[in-house]
Design a protein around this motif. Structure first.
Motif, mmCIF file in Angstrom:
data_model
loop_
_atom_site.group_PDB
_atom_site.id
_atom_site.type_symbol
_atom_site.label_atom_id
_atom_site.label_comp_id
_atom_site.label_asym_id
_atom_site.label_seq_id
_atom_site.Cartn_x
_atom_site.Cartn_y
_atom_site.Cartn_z
ATOM 1 N N GLN A 29 54.709 24.319 89.275
ATOM 2 C CA GLN A 29 55.680 23.214 89.282
ATOM 3 C C GLN A 29 57.106 23.732 89.414
ATOM 4 O O GLN A 29 57.969 23.054 89.973
ATOM 5 N N LEU A 30 57.364 24.934 88.902
ATOM 6 C CA LEU A 30 58.711 25.505 88.919
ATOM 7 C C LEU A 30 58.960 26.418 90.114
ATOM 8 O O LEU A 30 59.967 27.121 90.163
ATOM 9 N N GLY A 31 58.031 26.446 91.081
ATOM 10 C CA GLY A 31 58.240 27.223 92.298
ATOM 11 C C GLY A 31 57.584 28.581 92.325
ATOM 12 O O GLY A 31 57.738 29.333 93.276
ATOM 13 N N GLY A 32 56.836 28.929 91.285
ATOM 14 C CA GLY A 32 56.101 30.192 91.265
ATOM 15 C C GLY A 32 54.738 30.032 91.914
ATOM 16 O O GLY A 32 54.416 28.974 92.459
ATOM 17 N N SER A 33 53.934 31.078 91.835
ATOM 18 C CA SER A 33 52.602 31.072 92.441
ATOM 19 C C SER A 33 51.570 31.632 91.480
ATOM 20 O O SER A 33 51.872 32.536 90.700
ATOM 21 N N VAL A 34 50.369 31.101 91.567
ATOM 22 C CA VAL A 34 49.235 31.666 90.843
ATOM 23 C C VAL A 34 48.573 32.660 91.791
ATOM 24 O O VAL A 34 48.060 32.274 92.840
ATOM 25 N N LEU A 35 48.598 33.947 91.450
ATOM 26 C CA LEU A 35 48.021 34.984 92.303
ATOM 27 C C LEU A 35 46.555 35.232 91.986
ATOM 28 O O LEU A 35 45.789 35.655 92.845
ATOM 29 N N SER A 36 46.190 35.020 90.741
ATOM 30 C CA SER A 36 44.810 35.193 90.295
ATOM 31 C C SER A 36 44.533 34.076 89.302
ATOM 32 O O SER A 36 45.215 33.983 88.279
ATOM 33 N N ALA A 37 43.588 33.219 89.605
ATOM 34 C CA ALA A 37 43.311 32.041 88.777
ATOM 35 C C ALA A 37 43.035 32.432 87.331
ATOM 36 O O ALA A 37 42.530 33.527 87.054
ATOM 37 N N PRO A 38 43.355 31.539 86.388
ATOM 38 C CA PRO A 38 43.058 31.818 84.986
ATOM 39 C C PRO A 38 41.572 32.150 84.805
ATOM 40 O O PRO A 38 40.706 31.502 85.396
ATOM 41 N N GLU A 39 41.312 33.180 84.005
ATOM 42 C CA GLU A 39 39.932 33.585 83.757
ATOM 43 C C GLU A 39 39.811 34.233 82.388
ATOM 44 O O GLU A 39 40.768 34.759 81.850
ATOM 45 N N ASP A 40 38.613 34.157 81.838
ATOM 46 C CA ASP A 40 38.327 34.825 80.574
ATOM 47 C C ASP A 40 37.970 36.269 80.857
ATOM 48 O O ASP A 40 37.275 36.572 81.826
ATOM 49 N N SER A 41 38.458 37.160 80.010
ATOM 50 C CA SER A 41 38.127 38.580 80.123
ATOM 51 C C SER A 41 37.779 39.104 78.742
ATOM 52 O O SER A 41 37.917 38.386 77.750
ATOM 53 N N GLN A 42 37.395 40.339 78.678
ATOM 54 C CA GLN A 42 37.074 40.938 77.379
ATOM 55 C C GLN A 42 38.320 41.070 76.505
ATOM 56 O O GLN A 42 38.216 41.278 75.302
ATOM 57 N N TYR A 43 39.509 40.917 77.103
ATOM 58 C CA TYR A 43 40.763 41.040 76.365
ATOM 59 C C TYR A 43 41.359 39.687 75.996
ATOM 60 O O TYR A 43 42.344 39.617 75.290
ATOM 61 N N GLY A 44 40.797 38.601 76.499
ATOM 62 C CA GLY A 44 41.316 37.257 76.290
ATOM 63 C C GLY A 44 41.488 36.550 77.630
ATOM 64 O O GLY A 44 41.187 37.107 78.684
ATOM 65 N N TRP A 58 51.467 39.319 84.649
ATOM 66 C CA TRP A 58 50.280 38.715 84.039
ATOM 67 C C TRP A 58 50.671 38.022 82.744
ATOM 68 O O TRP A 58 51.566 38.470 82.045
ATOM 69 N N LEU A 59 49.976 36.945 82.413
ATOM 70 C CA LEU A 59 50.034 36.348 81.096
ATOM 71 C C LEU A 59 48.657 36.520 80.471
ATOM 72 O O LEU A 59 47.643 36.381 81.150
ATOM 73 N N MET A 60 48.652 36.821 79.173
ATOM 74 C CA MET A 60 47.381 37.036 78.490
ATOM 75 C C MET A 60 47.401 36.290 77.155
ATOM 76 O O MET A 60 48.372 36.362 76.411
ATOM 77 N N GLU A 61 46.330 35.570 76.896
ATOM 78 C CA GLU A 61 46.150 34.818 75.666
ATOM 79 C C GLU A 61 45.139 35.569 74.808
ATOM 80 O O GLU A 61 44.016 35.818 75.256
ATOM 81 N N ALA A 62 45.529 35.924 73.617
ATOM 82 C CA ALA A 62 44.617 36.633 72.724
ATOM 83 C C ALA A 62 43.414 35.728 72.389
ATOM 84 O O ALA A 62 43.577 34.520 72.282
ATOM 85 N N PRO A 63 42.230 36.309 72.244
ATOM 86 C CA PRO A 63 41.032 35.501 71.969
ATOM 87 C C PRO A 63 41.173 34.615 70.732
ATOM 88 O O PRO A 63 40.605 33.543 70.693
ATOM 89 N N ASP A 64 41.937 35.041 69.743
ATOM 90 C CA ASP A 64 42.057 34.250 68.517
ATOM 91 C C ASP A 64 43.358 33.448 68.459
ATOM 92 O O ASP A 64 43.730 32.953 67.423
ATOM 93 N N ALA A 65 44.037 33.314 69.611
ATOM 94 C CA ALA A 65 45.326 32.584 69.629
ATOM 95 C C ALA A 65 45.093 31.088 69.607
ATOM 96 O O ALA A 65 44.100 30.576 69.996
#
Length: 65
Positions: A29-44, A58-65
């Protein structure tokens, strides 16, 4: 060893975030781009984005966040 042949060594930066999916939508919405779609990984949950000038990160969400 994880990168395809021809990709040089490089740095990648990760930032913590509490809602990866909402951040991906807002980035677009702010003019950026998603280069790799959101996905679950072993790190979150993770997403690779680029700002409007093309700088990738990259943005990363901790598994317990």
């Amino acid at each position: 060893a994880e990168l395809p042949e021809g990709i040089p060594s490089h740095w990648e930066i990760y930032f913590g975030h509490t809602d990866i999916d909402a951040a991906a939508e807002q980035a677009e919405q702010l003019g950026g781009s998603v280069l790799s779609a959101p996905e679950d990984s072993q790190y979150g949950r993770m997403v690779q984005l680029a700002d409007p000038t093309g700088a990738a990160f990259w943005l990363m969400e901790a598994p317990d966040a």
